[in-house]
Design a protein around this motif. Structure first.
Motif, short mmCIF file in Angstrom:
data_model
loop_
_atom_site.label_atom_id
_atom_site.label_comp_id
_atom_site.label_asym_id
_atom_site.label_seq_id
_atom_site.Cartn_x
_atom_site.Cartn_y
_atom_site.Cartn_z
N MET A 60 0.82 -1.18 0.00
CA MET A 60 0.00 0.00 0.00
C MET A 60 0.87 1.25 0.00
SD MET A 60 -3.17 0.84 0.20
CE MET A 60 -4.28 2.07 0.74
N LEU A 61 1.91 1.25 0.81
CA LEU A 61 2.80 2.40 0.88
C LEU A 61 3.56 2.55 -0.44
CD1 LEU A 61 4.03 4.67 2.58
CD2 LEU A 61 5.79 3.05 3.27
N THR A 62 3.97 1.45 -1.03
CA THR A 62 4.70 1.54 -2.30
C THR A 62 3.81 2.07 -3.41
OG1 THR A 62 4.20 -0.78 -2.71
CG2 THR A 62 6.33 -0.29 -1.73
N SER A 63 2.54 1.71 -3.38
CA SER A 63 1.61 2.24 -4.40
C SER A 63 1.46 3.75 -4.26
CB SER A 63 0.24 1.59 -4.25
OG SER A 63 0.34 0.20 -4.37
N THR A 64 1.42 4.24 -3.05
CA THR A 64 1.30 5.68 -2.81
C THR A 64 2.56 6.41 -3.27
OG1 THR A 64 -0.08 5.19 -0.90
CG2 THR A 64 0.80 7.42 -1.06
N VAL A 65 3.71 5.83 -2.97
CA VAL A 65 4.98 6.45 -3.39
C VAL A 65 5.07 6.48 -4.91
CG1 VAL A 65 7.49 6.15 -3.37
CG2 VAL A 65 6.19 5.88 -1.26
N LEU A 121 11.29 -8.12 0.64
CA LEU A 121 11.05 -8.12 2.09
C LEU A 121 10.94 -9.51 2.70
CD1 LEU A 121 8.53 -5.16 2.26
CD2 LEU A 121 10.98 -5.13 2.69
N LYS A 122 11.07 -10.56 1.94
CA LYS A 122 10.99 -11.92 2.50
C LYS A 122 12.38 -12.40 2.88
CE LYS A 122 6.92 -13.60 0.09
NZ LYS A 122 6.42 -14.58 -0.87
N PRO A 123 12.56 -12.91 4.10
CA PRO A 123 13.88 -13.39 4.51
C PRO A 123 14.32 -14.65 3.76
CG PRO A 123 12.39 -13.19 6.41
CD PRO A 123 11.61 -12.89 5.19
N THR A 124 13.37 -15.48 3.35
CA THR A 124 13.76 -16.68 2.61
C THR A 124 14.36 -16.34 1.25
OG1 THR A 124 11.50 -16.89 1.77
CG2 THR A 124 12.06 -18.16 3.73
N VAL A 125 13.89 -15.25 0.67
CA VAL A 125 14.46 -14.83 -0.61
C VAL A 125 15.91 -14.40 -0.42
CG1 VAL A 125 14.29 -13.10 -2.45
CG2 VAL A 125 12.23 -14.19 -1.57
N TRP A 126 16.19 -13.65 0.65
CA TRP A 126 17.56 -13.23 0.93
C TRP A 126 18.44 -14.42 1.26
CZ3 TRP A 126 19.40 -8.94 -0.75
CH2 TRP A 126 18.54 -7.87 -0.97
N ALA A 127 17.90 -15.40 1.93
CA ALA A 127 18.66 -16.62 2.20
C ALA A 127 19.00 -17.34 0.90
CB ALA A 127 17.88 -17.53 3.14
N TRP A 154 4.88 -7.65 -6.38
CA TRP A 154 5.76 -8.81 -6.52
C TRP A 154 7.18 -8.46 -6.07
CZ3 TRP A 154 9.93 -9.57 -10.02
CH2 TRP A 154 10.43 -10.86 -10.02
N LEU A 155 7.67 -7.28 -6.46
CA LEU A 155 9.02 -6.88 -6.07
C LEU A 155 9.13 -6.65 -4.57
CD1 LEU A 155 10.11 -4.49 -8.95
CD2 LEU A 155 11.09 -6.69 -8.35
N THR A 156 8.13 -6.01 -3.96
CA THR A 156 8.19 -5.79 -2.52
C THR A 156 8.11 -7.11 -1.77
OG1 THR A 156 5.82 -5.35 -2.45
CG2 THR A 156 7.28 -3.45 -2.56
N GLY A 157 7.32 -8.05 -2.28
CA GLY A 157 7.29 -9.38 -1.66
C GLY A 157 8.62 -10.09 -1.81
#
Length: 145
Positions: free
Chosen positions: A1-6, A57-63, A51-54
């Motif tokens: 929601m915040l990213t859509s506003t930005v 912000l997911k720790p499994t993706v960074w792992a 999709w990009l924010t998901g």
């Protein structure tokens, strides 16, 4: 929601700058600015931003990125160790496996076929070879070489 506003705010600011640019009679630049400023809104509307924010912000993706980086480091370390130890050729020679030293040992010989490689047995053929050189010498003398 915040990213859509930005993204909506960035697009609105870009369109405002494009309007000011068009007011200054720079229409081509205004069109380019308007095109660039509509991209964030389009990304929000298609769902790419969510999709990009998901993804970010997911720790499994960074792992997963960490595992891929570790894999790349292991590949590089293996290549460095292989170069330092001399590579495959020395290991093959140490094991006693036959290796090719020369790819084509007869590569320096001209590819004229077996009939032309044989030296002539008679002396008459040798004289024709001397005549060939005399022709070449005559041509070189003619040109002053």
């Amino acid at each position: 929601m915040l990213t859509s506003t930005v993204c909506a705010a960035v697009s609105a600011a870009g369109l405002g700058i494009a309007l000011v640019t068009a007011y200054r009679k720079r229409f081509r630049a205004a069109i380019r600015l308007a095109a660039w400023s509509l991209i964030p809104v389009g990304l929000v509307m298609t769902g790419v931003v969510d999709w990009l924010t998901g993804l970010v912000l997911k720790p499994t993706v960074w792992a997963g990125f960490g595992v891929l980086a570790l894999s790349a480091l292991l590949f590089l370390a293996g290549r460095a160790a292989d170069r330092r130890s001399g590579g495959r050729k020395e290991r093959r020679a140490a094991a006693g496996a036959p290796g090719r030293e020369v790819v084509a040992p007869a590569a320096s010989a001209p590819s004229l076929g077996p009939a032309r490689r044989k030296k002539p047995a008679s002396g008459a053929s040798g004289a024709s070879g001397d005549e060939d050189f005399s022709d070449i010498e005559a041509i070189l003398k003619k040109h002053g070489i």
